[in-house]
Scaffold this active site. Structure first.
Site, short mmCIF file in Angstrom:
data_model
loop_
_atom_site.label_atom_id
_atom_site.label_comp_id
_atom_site.label_asym_id
_atom_site.label_seq_id
_atom_site.Cartn_x
_atom_site.Cartn_y
_atom_site.Cartn_z
N CYS A 109 0.74 -1.27 0.23
CA CYS A 109 0.13 -0.09 -0.13
C CYS A 109 1.00 1.12 -0.10
O CYS A 109 2.00 1.23 0.41
CB CYS A 109 -0.88 0.08 1.21
SG CYS A 109 -2.03 -1.38 1.31
N LYS B 91 4.76 -4.07 -6.98
CA LYS B 91 6.31 -4.10 -7.28
C LYS B 91 7.02 -4.23 -5.94
O LYS B 91 8.19 -4.83 -5.91
CB LYS B 91 6.51 -2.64 -7.68
CG LYS B 91 8.17 -2.67 -8.18
CD LYS B 91 8.39 -3.32 -9.25
CE LYS B 91 9.88 -3.22 -9.59
NZ LYS B 91 10.25 -4.34 -10.69
C1 AGP Z 1 9.99 -10.09 -10.00
O1 AGP Z 1 9.60 -10.06 -11.19
C2 AGP Z 1 8.92 -10.02 -8.97
N1 AGP Z 1 7.95 -9.11 -9.19
C3 AGP Z 1 9.37 -10.23 -7.62
O2 AGP Z 1 9.42 -11.88 -7.74
C4 AGP Z 1 10.43 -9.75 -6.94
O3 AGP Z 1 11.60 -9.89 -7.58
C5 AGP Z 1 10.48 -9.96 -5.44
O4 AGP Z 1 9.27 -9.59 -4.83
C6 AGP Z 1 11.90 -9.30 -4.66
O5 AGP Z 1 11.57 -7.99 -4.80
P1 AGP Z 1 12.98 -7.12 -4.47
O6 AGP Z 1 14.01 -7.52 -5.32
O7 AGP Z 1 12.30 -5.57 -4.63
O8 AGP Z 1 13.40 -7.30 -2.91
#
Ligand code: AGP
Length: 563
Positions: free
Chosen positions: A2, A558
């Site tokens: 959020c 994200k």
């Molecule tokens: C990647 O395509 C994903 N959206 C997800 O797996 C991401 O890599 C994961 O949540 C880790 O995020 P971070 O690299 O910001 O820690």
């Protein structure tokens, strides 16, 4: 997850809040909402299911107001609907709250409120906050005594002078930003407008009453002073640069990113100093633990493999959420955490465990102002600029290259050749993986060793943006079970090597379609860094064919700031 954004001031506050929220959509886009003070001193709430475009369409007028708070939601508890969207208001509509995090003692709070004849209308934990604030009246700064969990929130109250109340418990980010005649609150400093010159970061246990004339802060209920820190607004670079989606733009940035990293890590004085420091740490280490999630975890698997191969040092890659108090660690170990956002809660939880064991922590992180970067002794930047699409692409390649440069066993000429190799791979991607006319119902990416880790990452990309069943498998492992799934509706994309021919024969014999992906520039031992690009483009093209926006796949965000 959020996102919280709000402002207190005089000019265009509703428009500014919507603009700020748009920059925070990476934190979730299930629903969104704003609350503002009307000329009569009442609170007006507008909400929408979906992203900020849906909310903007519902904001028909933008009257002048002294305060506006906004929210973009990634649902944790409570379904995705208008009722559960934020802002949440107290039973008497006096107080409105926008919140990020989880109130763990929500049931107990709810029962307490019901005993006081306060009826809750939604399924979300957030709703208890404005009602408890109402009961606390002038003692809002004692709120932490009543709530448990990791949370940040901002609240507006019709009975106080124009201003807002903020609180933080745990590690979730919340910042205040100050410009000439406006004060902002945001989950991320990146969303502050260019006029913001000073910021305050809230700490665990802080609360604050924020007004234009001055603000009062408390820590665990006791008054404290907090000073404004100088802040240089970030270059947001949020346009798509002519591409239809951020995912397409970001994949196409990979050549530049690789060139930028190679140059910086060979020339920048600070980075060179930090690399020497890292090598000293490595020489005193008997085991390296790498912790990360999702795409960053796949990069960790490859870097761990390379550390063992080239440095003959034990290296273990952990999915952050599987790294627990039972994992064997001690202070002779070294930890490498990898994260694009630097705010991933599962990885932050690993950091707490590692710190408790006094294990030195090194971060590979794209957002260098993030919590993970701040909590690490050394942070190696991934130099990608903002990555906005939920599916991580350029940062995966960046983490691999930075990992290889830190391992320091590769020929500089091979590193320098990667930008051009990425460019060539981009040009050839659609010939390398030519999507079959009949859309496969199930897809397997297979490979051996590093290629197996690329297969895992490829499958994650396809799953994320196409909602198609897809798996990454070690090539020789198919015959131990998954081969039963192969039929004419399946497609196998094979990262070809000397040891994949048996798997190809086994799949073909059972009617499965096969695409083999030979390595480009096999003479370059770093070619695996760019080898992922055709699968990224495949995922992007499939999303386009299916009419899915790959920048915002359903159910995801994200930045994953919940455990
Ligand atoms: C990647 O395509 C994903 N959206 C997800 O797996 C991401 O890599 C994961 O949540 C880790 O995020 P971070 O690299 O910001 O820690």
């Amino acid at each position: 997850m959020c996102g919280i954004f709000g402002c207190l001031g005089k000019h265009n506050l509703i428009t500014q809040t919507l603009q700020g929220l748009r920059l925070l959509e990476y934190r979730g886009y299930d629903s969104a909402g704003i609350v503002y003070r009307t000329a009569q001193g009442k609170l007006r709430v507008i909400k929408a299911v979906g992203d900020i475009n849906q909310l903007t369409a519902r904001v028909k007028t933008r009257p002048a107001t002294s305060l506006c708070l906004g929210h973009t939601r990634w649902a944790t508890n409570g379904g995705v609907n208008l009722k559960n969207a934020h802002p949440q208001v107290s039973f008497n509509e006096q107080i409105a709250v926008v919140h990020n995090g989880i109130i763990e003692n929500y049931d107990a709070c709810r029962t307490k409120l019901q005993k006081k004849q306060i009826k809750l209308r939604t399924e979300v934990d957030t709703e208890v906050i404005p009602n408890i604030l109402y009961l606390l009246q002038h003692n809002k700064h004692k709120i932490h005594q009543y709530l448990r969990g990791q949370y940040v929130f901002a609240a507006a109250d019709t009975t106080t002078a124009p201003g807002f109340f903020v609180a933080k418990s745990g590690t979730l980010p919340l910042y205040l930003g100050r410009a000439k005649d406006t004060v902002y609150v945001s989950s991320d400093t990146m969303a502050f407008p260019a006029t913001v010159q000073q910021i305050i970061a809230l700490n665990d246990g802080d609360t604050g009453e924020i007004t234009l004339d001055g603000s009062k802060f408390y820590h665990l209920g006791q008054p404290i002073t907090k000073a404004w820190q100088a802040f240089t607004p970030l270059n947001k670079q949020t346009d798509k640069n002519g591409f239809a989606t951020y995912m397409a733009k970001e994949i196409n940035e990979i050549p530049d990113v690789l060139n930028r990293i190679t140059a910086a890590y060979q020339q920048d004085e600070t980075l060179l100093l930090h690399q020497r420091q890292f090598h000293r740490q490595l020489s005193q280490t008997d085991c390296v633990h790498l912790c990360a999630c999702g795409t960053s975890y796949h990069a960790a698997l490859i870097i761990a493999h390379l550390i063992e191969k080239h440095l003959h040092l034990r290296a273990i890659a952990h999915v952050s959420s599987e790294f627990t108090a039972d994992t064997l660690i001690d202070k002779r170990n070294l930890a490498i955490v990898i994260s694009q956002s630097g705010e991933t809660a599962d990885t932050l939880a690993c950091i707490s465990l590692l710190q408790a064991h006094r294990v030195p922590i090194v971060a590979l992180c794209n957002v260098t102002s993030s919590t993970i970067a701040g909590q690490s002794e050394l942070c190696f930047p991934l130099l990608c600029g903002p990555e906005i699409a939920v599916a991580s692409t350029k940062v995966f390649c960046a983490a691999l290259l930075v990992g290889c440069l830190l391992i320091n066993r590769f020929n500089p000429a091979d590193c320098a050749a990667l930008g051009q190799l990425a460019q060539t791979t981009l040009q050839q991607a659609r010939q390398l993986i030519h999507l079959p006319a009949n859309r496969p119902q199930k897809i397997f990416f297979i490979g051996k060793q590093i290629d197996y880790f690329l297969a895992l990452e490829s499958a994650l990309k396809v799953k994320e943006v196409t909602y198609t069943h897809c798996e990454g498998y070690p090539a020789n492992e198919l015959k131990h079970g998954p081969l039963s799934m192969i039929d004419q509706h399946s497609l196998a994309v094979v990262y070809q090597s000397d040891s994949t021919s048996n798997a190809v024969a086994e799949i073909t014999a059972r009617g499965g379609q096969v695409i083999t992906l030979p390595p480009l520039a096999p003479e370059n031992p770093l070619n695996f860094i760019t080898r992922i690009i055709p699968a990224q483009i495949m995922a992007l093209d499939m999303a386009e064919q299916l009419g899915i926006n790959p920048d915002k796949p359903r159910n995801l965000a994200k930045s994953v700031t919940v455990l």
